[in-house]
Structures are given as structure tokens and as C-alpha cells.
Design a protein around this motif. Sequence first.
Motif, PDB file in Angstrom:
ATOM      1  N   SER A 122     -52.043 -46.511   5.293  1.00 55.33           N
ATOM      2  CA  SER A 122     -51.416 -46.674   3.977  1.00 55.33           C
ATOM      3  C   SER A 122     -51.914 -45.651   2.974  1.00 55.33           C
ATOM      4  CB  SER A 122     -51.676 -48.084   3.444  1.00 55.33           C
ATOM      5  OG  SER A 122     -53.064 -48.302   3.264  1.00 55.33           O
ATOM      6  N   SER A 125     -50.586 -45.145  -3.215  1.00 54.48           N
ATOM      7  CA  SER A 125     -49.347 -45.531  -3.892  1.00 54.48           C
ATOM      8  C   SER A 125     -48.696 -46.729  -3.207  1.00 54.48           C
ATOM      9  CB  SER A 125     -48.373 -44.352  -3.912  1.00 54.48           C
ATOM     10  OG  SER A 125     -48.137 -43.869  -2.599  1.00 54.48           O
ATOM     11  N   GLU A 126     -48.775 -46.780  -1.885  1.00 54.25           N
ATOM     12  CA  GLU A 126     -48.195 -47.909  -1.146  1.00 54.25           C
ATOM     13  C   GLU A 126     -49.011 -49.174  -1.372  1.00 54.25           C
ATOM     14  OE1 GLU A 126     -46.275 -45.481   2.623  1.00 54.25           O
ATOM     15  OE2 GLU A 126     -48.429 -45.904   2.596  1.00 54.25           O
ATOM     16  N   ARG A 129     -48.167 -50.766  -4.577  1.00 57.13           N
ATOM     17  CA  ARG A 129     -46.854 -51.418  -4.641  1.00 57.13           C
ATOM     18  C   ARG A 129     -46.785 -52.708  -3.834  1.00 57.13           C
ATOM     19  NH1 ARG A 129     -44.868 -45.933  -4.312  1.00 57.13           N
ATOM     20  NH2 ARG A 129     -44.666 -46.162  -2.051  1.00 57.13           N
ATOM     21  N   ASP A 170     -44.296 -41.896   2.453  1.00 57.80           N
ATOM     22  CA  ASP A 170     -44.590 -42.830   1.369  1.00 57.80           C
ATOM     23  C   ASP A 170     -43.437 -43.823   1.294  1.00 57.80           C
ATOM     24  OD1 ASP A 170     -45.352 -44.167  -0.885  1.00 57.80           O
ATOM     25  OD2 ASP A 170     -45.598 -42.398  -2.134  1.00 57.80           O
ATOM     26  N   SER A 172     -41.444 -47.396   0.159  1.00 55.38           N
ATOM     27  CA  SER A 172     -41.217 -48.425  -0.857  1.00 55.38           C
ATOM     28  C   SER A 172     -40.300 -49.494  -0.273  1.00 55.38           C
ATOM     29  CB  SER A 172     -40.563 -47.837  -2.108  1.00 55.38           C
ATOM     30  OG  SER A 172     -41.330 -46.783  -2.653  1.00 55.38           O
ATOM     31  N   ARG A 174     -37.909 -53.029  -0.743  1.00 60.46           N
ATOM     32  CA  ARG A 174     -37.150 -53.887  -1.633  1.00 60.46           C
ATOM     33  C   ARG A 174     -36.752 -55.136  -0.856  1.00 60.46           C
ATOM     34  NH1 ARG A 174     -36.264 -48.895  -2.535  1.00 60.46           N
ATOM     35  NH2 ARG A 174     -34.777 -48.738  -0.818  1.00 60.46           N
ATOM     36  N   PHE A 185     -35.816 -50.433   2.752  1.00 55.54           N
ATOM     37  CA  PHE A 185     -36.963 -49.609   2.387  1.00 55.54           C
ATOM     38  C   PHE A 185     -36.543 -48.149   2.315  1.00 55.54           C
ATOM     39  CE2 PHE A 185     -37.161 -49.747   7.037  1.00 55.54           C
ATOM     40  CZ  PHE A 185     -37.476 -48.453   7.401  1.00 55.54           C
ATOM     41  N   THR A 186     -37.307 -47.385   1.570  1.00 51.03           N
ATOM     42  CA  THR A 186     -37.104 -45.946   1.445  1.00 51.03           C
ATOM     43  C   THR A 186     -38.398 -45.243   1.797  1.00 51.03           C
ATOM     44  OG1 THR A 186     -35.492 -46.254  -0.331  1.00 51.03           O
ATOM     45  CG2 THR A 186     -36.455 -44.057  -0.107  1.00 51.03           C
TER      46      THR A 186
END
Length: 223
Positions: A122, A125-126, A129, A170, A172, A174, A185-186
Motif C-alpha cells: 500500500s 495515499s491509499e 483513503r 495508486d 481509489s 468507491r 475502483f480506479t
Amino acid sequence: MIERLLPKYVACSDTHETSAPEGSLFPEEARQVAASVDRRRHEFAAVRACARRAMADLGLPPAPVLSGHRGLPLWPEGTVGSMTHCEGYRAAVLARASEVRSVGIDAEPNAPLPPDVWEVISLPSERARMPVDADTRTVHWDRLLFSAKESVFKTWFPLTRIELDFSEADISFRTSPDSPTEGTFTAELSRIAPGVPSTYAGRWLVDEGFAVTAIALPVNPSL
């Protein structure tokens, strides 16, 4: 289960069976795992049985799927695909190369990662979040992150033959407004390769005790 994450033009097959019937491998496949331990041979056969069912769904004859460099599955000409296996679950997906550039799937047990692994896979930034008030008994976000990165790497590698480090994606997440156990995810990549996207969009699902992720890159982005 995997079919819930991919478009209809991707053929999907999965199973909870731990192996496939004796003799289900092509001779060249059997030779490739002849020296492997029983567990490896069983999972190798079971996931290839899934691959053969996906081939049939596309109207293709059964064909061997050998392992290339870094375990990359060598699919029949004109197709792209991906496979995954973990304890209690195997899946394979296949699509025509005229419709899909690359596809990546991964399944993991929905259980916490060892702390030392979490730090390795990880980014700060992850970690920042990750939901701090979520019910982690339902979704183990650390394991889901690992699975999403595996799906990214399986999508990227066939296009580039370049290996990615965990730190180069990286991700993200949702969550779907309709369910806390599925979403999208992105992935933003820091590694650049000519003609290959640096942003990937995928879907995730936690069900039946597994965290499952998938990405499909269509040839026509409007699809």
C-alpha cells in the motif's frame, strides 16, 4: 460470481471445485505441471477447466492454455483472457481481441492481510483513503486493495511485458450506493508505456467469503 463484474462480451466461468477430472489437461499442459506438488496440479487443472468453458461460451474449440513468462497465460490466437485461483475459488475469463484489449481478474479470501504485507503493497495515499468507520468484518479493505492491484498488473503486463511494482499503482475505491459489498475502483499508474493507458477502471465485489476484482479494457472505449 466473476460474471457480475465484467461486460457481457467477456465469457466468464468460475467454480468452487478444488480440481478437475483426471485427464482433463492437454498433454502439453500436463507436462508443464508434471513436477509440481498435488495442490498446484489440481488448481492448474481446475482453472483450465474454467477456461475451456469460457472458450465454449465464445464458440471456440477447447485449446491448451500454457503458462508463459511470469505465469502469463498463453491464450488461443485472437483472444485475451485472465485466470485466478485461491483456496476454494477458481475463475477464468476470455474475450475476443477484436473487442477487448486486455482483461485482468483476481480473487482473494476476504480476510485481513498480514501487517507486514499491508505495508509493502500500500501507498500512504491509499492508507489515508481506507474507510476508518467501515465494518471491516464485511469488507477487508487491505485484502481488496491487494486484489485490485493484482487485477491491474494482470491487465497491464500482457500489453507491455513490463513488470509493475505495488508502489506504481495508486488505487481509489468507491462503494455502490445500493450495496456496501460492491463497487468500482480506479488505478492511477506512475509507470508510463507507449500506447498503454495509465488509468484503469475496474469493479469489485465481496461475496461468499471472497474479495473479487476485475478490469476489462475495451478496444472501443465507448462500449
